[in-house]
Motif scaffolding. Structure first.
Motif, PDB file in Angstrom:
ATOM      1  N   GLY A  12      37.393  15.881  34.337  1.00  0.00           N
ATOM      2  CA  GLY A  12      36.159  15.291  33.819  1.00  0.00           C
ATOM      3  C   GLY A  12      34.963  15.657  34.659  1.00  0.00           C
ATOM      4  N   ALA A  13      34.920  16.920  35.108  1.00  0.00           N
ATOM      5  CA  ALA A  13      33.934  17.344  36.104  1.00  0.00           C
ATOM      6  C   ALA A  13      32.667  17.932  35.510  1.00  0.00           C
ATOM      7  CB  ALA A  13      34.564  18.377  37.047  1.00  0.00           C
ATOM      8  N   ALA A  14      32.556  17.963  34.186  1.00  0.00           N
ATOM      9  CA  ALA A  14      31.410  18.638  33.572  1.00  0.00           C
ATOM     10  C   ALA A  14      30.117  17.860  33.708  1.00  0.00           C
ATOM     11  CB  ALA A  14      31.691  18.920  32.094  1.00  0.00           C
ATOM     12  N   VAL A  21      30.860  13.731  42.008  1.00  0.00           N
ATOM     13  CA  VAL A  21      31.928  13.747  43.012  1.00  0.00           C
ATOM     14  C   VAL A  21      32.296  15.181  43.374  1.00  0.00           C
ATOM     15  CG1 VAL A  21      34.379  13.244  43.391  1.00  0.00           C
ATOM     16  CG2 VAL A  21      32.857  11.475  42.482  1.00  0.00           C
ATOM     17  N   ALA A  22      32.380  16.056  42.388  1.00  0.00           N
ATOM     18  CA  ALA A  22      32.714  17.453  42.678  1.00  0.00           C
ATOM     19  C   ALA A  22      31.701  18.071  43.636  1.00  0.00           C
ATOM     20  CB  ALA A  22      32.775  18.254  41.381  1.00  0.00           C
ATOM     21  N   LEU A  38      34.840  19.832  28.063  1.00  0.00           N
ATOM     22  CA  LEU A  38      33.533  20.452  27.822  1.00  0.00           C
ATOM     23  C   LEU A  38      33.473  21.746  28.625  1.00  0.00           C
ATOM     24  CD1 LEU A  38      31.361  17.212  28.177  1.00  0.00           C
ATOM     25  CD2 LEU A  38      32.179  18.286  26.055  1.00  0.00           C
ATOM     26  N   GLU A  39      33.913  22.829  27.993  1.00  0.00           N
ATOM     27  CA  GLU A  39      34.124  24.066  28.731  1.00  0.00           C
ATOM     28  C   GLU A  39      32.823  24.688  29.241  1.00  0.00           C
ATOM     29  OE1 GLU A  39      36.538  28.318  28.324  1.00  0.00           O
ATOM     30  OE2 GLU A  39      36.740  26.757  26.783  1.00  0.00           O
ATOM     31  N   GLU A  40      31.812  24.796  28.400  1.00  0.00           N
ATOM     32  CA  GLU A  40      30.570  25.454  28.815  1.00  0.00           C
ATOM     33  C   GLU A  40      29.915  24.705  29.972  1.00  0.00           C
ATOM     34  OE1 GLU A  40      26.248  26.870  26.958  1.00  0.00           O
ATOM     35  OE2 GLU A  40      27.842  26.143  25.638  1.00  0.00           O
ATOM     36  N   GLU A  41      29.802  23.370  29.843  1.00  0.00           N
ATOM     37  CA  GLU A  41      29.189  22.574  30.904  1.00  0.00           C
ATOM     38  C   GLU A  41      30.035  22.596  32.168  1.00  0.00           C
ATOM     39  OE1 GLU A  41      29.722  21.684  27.744  1.00  0.00           O
ATOM     40  OE2 GLU A  41      28.272  20.184  27.062  1.00  0.00           O
ATOM     41  N   GLY A  42      31.348  22.537  31.999  1.00  0.00           N
ATOM     42  CA  GLY A  42      32.227  22.550  33.161  1.00  0.00           C
ATOM     43  C   GLY A  42      32.152  23.843  33.936  1.00  0.00           C
ATOM     44  N   ARG A  43      32.109  24.962  33.229  1.00  0.00           N
ATOM     45  CA  ARG A  43      32.000  26.256  33.919  1.00  0.00           C
ATOM     46  C   ARG A  43      30.665  26.367  34.662  1.00  0.00           C
ATOM     47  NH1 ARG A  43      36.127  29.528  33.005  1.00  0.00           N
ATOM     48  NH2 ARG A  43      37.361  29.290  31.088  1.00  0.00           N
ATOM     49  N   ALA A  44      29.619  25.815  34.086  1.00  0.00           N
ATOM     50  CA  ALA A  44      28.315  25.871  34.746  1.00  0.00           C
ATOM     51  C   ALA A  44      28.342  25.104  36.063  1.00  0.00           C
ATOM     52  CB  ALA A  44      27.238  25.307  33.819  1.00  0.00           C
ATOM     53  N   HIS A  54      39.084  25.289  34.722  1.00  0.00           N
ATOM     54  CA  HIS A  54      40.053  25.481  33.659  1.00  0.00           C
ATOM     55  C   HIS A  54      39.811  24.404  32.608  1.00  0.00           C
ATOM     56  CE1 HIS A  54      43.845  26.024  31.517  1.00  0.00           C
ATOM     57  NE2 HIS A  54      44.052  27.124  32.211  1.00  0.00           N
ATOM     58  N   PRO A  55      39.697  24.777  31.330  1.00  0.00           N
ATOM     59  CA  PRO A  55      39.514  23.753  30.297  1.00  0.00           C
ATOM     60  C   PRO A  55      40.781  22.923  30.140  1.00  0.00           C
ATOM     61  CG  PRO A  55      39.854  25.903  29.300  1.00  0.00           C
ATOM     62  CD  PRO A  55      39.733  26.143  30.770  1.00  0.00           C
TER      63      PRO A  55
END
Length: 242
Positions: A12-14, A21-22, A38-44, A54-55
Motif C-alpha cells: 500500500g505504498a503508492a 512510511v516508505a 495502484l501501479e503507476e503511482e506506486g512506481r513513481a 511490484h504490483p
C-alpha cells in the motif's frame, strides 16, 4: 534510528500512510521493495526513493505469490499496510451489504494473512525479521457505523498476537499499530464532524498526519523492537489509551 542494511517490504505504498512510511524508511537507510495495486503511482514513489516496485492485488493469492517470488534477497521487515478504508463508513451495521463486508474481509484480513504467509520464509532467513501490521483505534473504542472496517482491524489485532507466538521462536517480532484517523486521501470522505471529534478528543489535540506514525513504524521494524512483539500500539496522540 538507522535501518541501514535492512530490506523491507511496504504494501500500500503508492500514497497515504504507506508512501510516507516508505520515504521515512528510505531516509533511515533501509532498502525497500514497494507494492500496491495502484501501479503507476506506486512506481513513481519507488523511482523517487530508488526502491523496487511490484504490483499486487491482495484479493488475488496468485498476485501475492508473484510478489513474494519476485523478491530475490532476504527480507528483514514487512509493513502490512495495504487495506480498504475508503467509502465503507457511515453505514449502520444492519445496512452493510454482504458484498462490501466480504470485500473488506478479503483484503484487510485474508490479504494480510496471505502476505505474511508468502514472505515469512524470507523473513526467517535473516534471523531478525519484523512484521508491522496496520490495525486501527476504531477497533479499540468501537467506532459506530463502520462495522466491516472495525471488525477487520480487530481481526488484524488478534492475528498479530497469534503470529507473535508462532513466529517468536524464529526470532521474528510481530506488532501492530492502531492509528487514529489520519489526514490522507483515504479519509477525505469522512465527515468533518468526525475529524473534529478526534481532534478535540486527543490528549495532544489536533489532526494526526501520517508523519506522526512513521517514526514508530521505523522503530518497530528495527532489530531493537523484539521485546514489543505481540503488542498493539495505539499511535493516536492519546485518543485511546490501553
Amino acid at each position: 534510528m538507522t535501518l541501514a542494511g535492512r530490506h523491507i517490504l511496504v504494501t500500500g505504498a503508492a500514497r497515504g500512510l504507506g508512501e510516507v512510511v516508505a520515504r521515512h524508511l528510505a531516509d533511515a537507510g533501509a532498502r525497500l521493495t514497494l507494492a500496491d495495486i495502484l501501479e503507476e503511482e506506486g512506481r513513481a514513489v519507488a523511482d523517487s526513493i530508488a526502491a523496487g516496485f511490484h504490483p499486487v492485488d491482495l484479493r488475488d493469492p496468485d498476485s501475492i505469490r508473484s510478489l513474494a517470488a519476485s523478491i530475490d534477497e532476504p527480507l528483514h521487515g514487512l509493513f502490512n499496510n495495504a487495506a480498504i478504508a475508503t467509502g465503507i463508513g457511515g453505514i449502520p451495521f444492519d445496512e452493510v451489504d454482504i458484498d462490501t463486508w466480504d470485500r473488506v474481509m478479503e483484503v484487510n484480513v485474508r490479504g494480510t494473512w496471505l502476505m505474511t504467509r508468502a514472505v515469512t520464509p524470507s523473513l526467517r532467513q535473516c534471523g531478525s525479521g519484523r512484521i508491522v501490521n496496520v490495525a486501527s483505534d476504531t477497533a479499540l473504542w468501537g467506532a459506530p457505523n463502520l462495522m466491516s472496517y472495525v471488525a477487520s482491524k480487530g481481526a488484524v489485532m488478534s492475528m498479530t498476537r497469534a503470529l507473535a507466538r508462532e513466529l517468536g521462536p524464529d526470532g521474528i517480532g510481530v506488532t501492530a499499530i492502531a492509528p487514529g484517523i489520519l489526514t490522507t486521501e483515504s479519509t477525505e470522505y469522512v465527515p468533518k464532524e468526525r475529524h473534529a471529534l478526534y481532534g478535540q478528543g486527543r490528549a495532544v489535540p489536533g489532526e494526526q498526519s501520517p508523519e506522526d506514525v512513521a517514526g514508530t513504524v521505523a522503530f518497530l521494524l528495527s532489530e531493537d523492537a523484539l521485546t514489543l512483539t505481540g503488542q498493539v500500539l495505539p499511535v493516536n496522540r492519546g485518543f485511546v489509551f490501553t
